[in-house]
Each structure stands twice: as structure tokens, then as C-alpha cells.
Design a protein around this motif. Sequence first.
Motif, PDB file in Angstrom:
ATOM      1  N   GLU A   1       3.380  84.137  64.189  1.00 45.93           N
ATOM      2  CA  GLU A   1       2.054  84.021  63.591  1.00 45.93           C
ATOM      3  C   GLU A   1       1.058  84.987  64.240  1.00 45.93           C
ATOM      4  O   GLU A   1       0.167  85.516  63.568  1.00 45.93           O
ATOM      5  N   GLN A   2       1.198  85.204  65.527  1.00 44.92           N
ATOM      6  CA  GLN A   2       0.337  86.175  66.195  1.00 44.92           C
ATOM      7  C   GLN A   2       0.599  87.583  65.666  1.00 44.92           C
ATOM      8  O   GLN A   2      -0.339  88.354  65.412  1.00 44.92           O
TER       9      GLN A   2
ATOM     10  N   GLU B   1       8.057  88.269  61.415  1.00 46.29           N
ATOM     11  CA  GLU B   1       9.105  87.511  62.102  1.00 46.29           C
ATOM     12  C   GLU B   1      10.118  88.442  62.751  1.00 46.29           C
ATOM     13  O   GLU B   1      10.547  88.226  63.888  1.00 46.29           O
TER      14      GLU B   1
ATOM     15  N   ALA C   1       8.487  89.962  65.742  1.00 44.45           N
ATOM     16  CA  ALA C   1       8.339  88.942  66.784  1.00 44.45           C
ATOM     17  C   ALA C   1       9.657  88.696  67.508  1.00 44.45           C
ATOM     18  O   ALA C   1       9.681  88.479  68.725  1.00 44.45           O
ATOM     19  N   TRP C   2      10.758  88.724  66.770  1.00 45.73           N
ATOM     20  CA  TRP C   2      12.057  88.562  67.421  1.00 45.73           C
ATOM     21  C   TRP C   2      12.321  89.698  68.405  1.00 45.73           C
ATOM     22  O   TRP C   2      12.876  89.475  69.489  1.00 45.73           O
TER      23      TRP C   2
ATOM     24  N   ARG D   1       7.734  87.279  70.716  1.00 48.65           N
ATOM     25  CA  ARG D   1       6.366  86.795  70.565  1.00 48.65           C
ATOM     26  C   ARG D   1       6.302  85.778  69.428  1.00 48.65           C
ATOM     27  O   ARG D   1       7.235  85.633  68.642  1.00 48.65           O
ATOM     28  N   ASP D   2       5.156  85.101  69.323  1.00 43.31           N
ATOM     29  CA  ASP D   2       4.934  84.145  68.248  1.00 43.31           C
ATOM     30  C   ASP D   2       4.770  84.906  66.930  1.00 43.31           C
ATOM     31  O   ASP D   2       3.892  85.782  66.825  1.00 43.31           O
TER      32      ASP D   2
END
Length: 322
Positions: free
Chosen positions: A168-169, A157, A160-161, A165-166
Motif C-alpha cells: 500500500e505504501q 505489489e 513491494a516484493w 515493503r508494504d
Amino acid sequence: MSQDAGNTVKAGLSRSEGGRRHQWSVLVVALAAALGAVVLPPLTIEQQFWIVLVPIGVFGLSHGGADPLILRRLAADRRGTVALMTTLYVLASLAFVALIWFLPTLALLVFLLLSIWHFGYTDASFLSAQPNALLLWLSGSLPILGPMLGHPAQTSELFAWLIVRDPEQVRSILELAGPVLAGVWLLGFGRLAYRYHHKLSSRVLAELILVAVALILLPPLLAFAFYFCVIHSIRHFLSVAQQGLGVGEVAATLAFLGRKAAPATLGAIGIAFGVWVVIVLLEPSTTLLVEAVRVMFWALAALTLPHGLVVKTWWESRLSAS
């Protein structure tokens, strides 16, 4: 630079009284952190952020705040040379900002690799008097690999921030890469223990193990703050004190460096806060926490490249003078 000269300075770091005391302190604190992490209740990223904000923002950043002093020493206080080196420092930082802006995923990968190299370059010198590339990479990779293994969801997470991006990816990638990298690390540790056990203190292997356990068990932001502030930043200050930026006893020298680092540290904090406010105003739909995390880590990323180069140049200049 002769090999003997290099070894002399490395030995000064690894065998200095301050370096030995700090290594024992790391063993104790890492054990306490690992035990504390076992009984620590689950913490959200927001809770972790408020816990680590002051240590990272003040204590962690202050170790880079000594860079202006190092630049002046490298330039022998010649104003023109100081101005040139300061300009190059700023340009390197701005170049990384441009990379973050246009290619954030690549910037994150470069940031992680730079961090591994810089952490290892500084910290491994307190573990061995002899240059050891394997020890460098094993030590420097711990603050990156530990959170990936111990808390892949929250680490994903956070990543991703940073790259928008997502989560989960990102998590699917980390859950695949983490065990593979951990296997490589264990193989490297085994090789280090087998090939260099007669040259390394048992404290070195103990530190790698205890720090690894602590970084795996601690929540990711707490893990990073533990390594960045307790291990890396203190060793950086000890290294510049040992290599001639201060005089007198270690405590007095660290206080001197702290005073010298304060202006640049406060300036960096002020700039980061201003950037955070601007971003939130430009993107009111985003959350304050996400943008605060972005500003904190991207600010560190933008400074890592010039800071790492300055430290390396300073160390090499001291080695050449030995």
C-alpha cells in the motif's frame, strides 16, 4: 567516430529488411495484444508468473546469453583480454547484487532507470536512423510506465516484493508518480511528433501509441514479457546480426546466435534456480511465488548493468570501424 559513420550504422538497423519486417510485426502483435487484453479475464500475479516464466527465462535471457560471444569479438579472441573483460562483467554484476542486498529500494530505482536507457538505446535505433534522445526515452520508458498506469495495484505489489515493503505504501507512491510521468511522456510525444515528424516514419508514432496501449491494458507481468521478448530481445538479436556477429540471411544468423547463446542462458537459469532454492530454505516462512519473482527480476537486474555496457561498447566499436 564521425557523425556520418554513426548515421550509416543506425540507418542499417532502422532500414534493414529484418528491422522493417519486425517493426510491422510489432504493430500487428501490439494491436492483437491490446485487443486481447480487453477480453482477457482478470489474472492473479501467480497466474501471470507461470505464463511468462518460460518466455522470460528462456527467450528473454537468451538475448543476454550472446554476451560471451560479443566479449570474445571485442577482445579479438585474445585469451587474456577475454578473461579480463569476463571478470569485469562478473564484478559489475556482483556489485549490483551487493546494492540489491544492502539498498534494495535504491537498487530498484537504478534497475528501472538502467532498463529504460538500455531498452531505448537498442530499440530506438530500429525506429530512427538519426540519434534521437527523446525517442530513446519515450520508447524505453514504455515497459515501465505502462504497467504503473494500467495496473497500479499489481505493479505496486511486485515492486513491494522486490524491496520488502508494504504494497500500500508503494501503491500510494505509484498512484501519485504515474499520472505525472504519463503527462511528461505525452508532452515528450507531442514534441517528438511536432519537431521530428518529417524525419520519422509514421510507423514510429504508430508503434509508440500501439505499444503504449498494449502495455497499459495487459497485466503487468504479461506486459513486461511482451515488450522484453517480442520487441527488445528480437531487436537485440537483429542488431548483433546486422553488426557483424553472424553471416548470411537473418534467419540463419539468428539460429547461429541462438546456439551460441544457449550455454550462457542455461547457466543463468541454473544459477537462478539454485538461488531460489537456497532462499526458500533459508526463509521457510516466505512464499515460493514471492521468492520466485524476486529471483527472476533481481537476476535480470544484476545482468542489466554489465549487459547494457557490453552492448554499448560493442555498438560503439562497430561505429568506429565504419
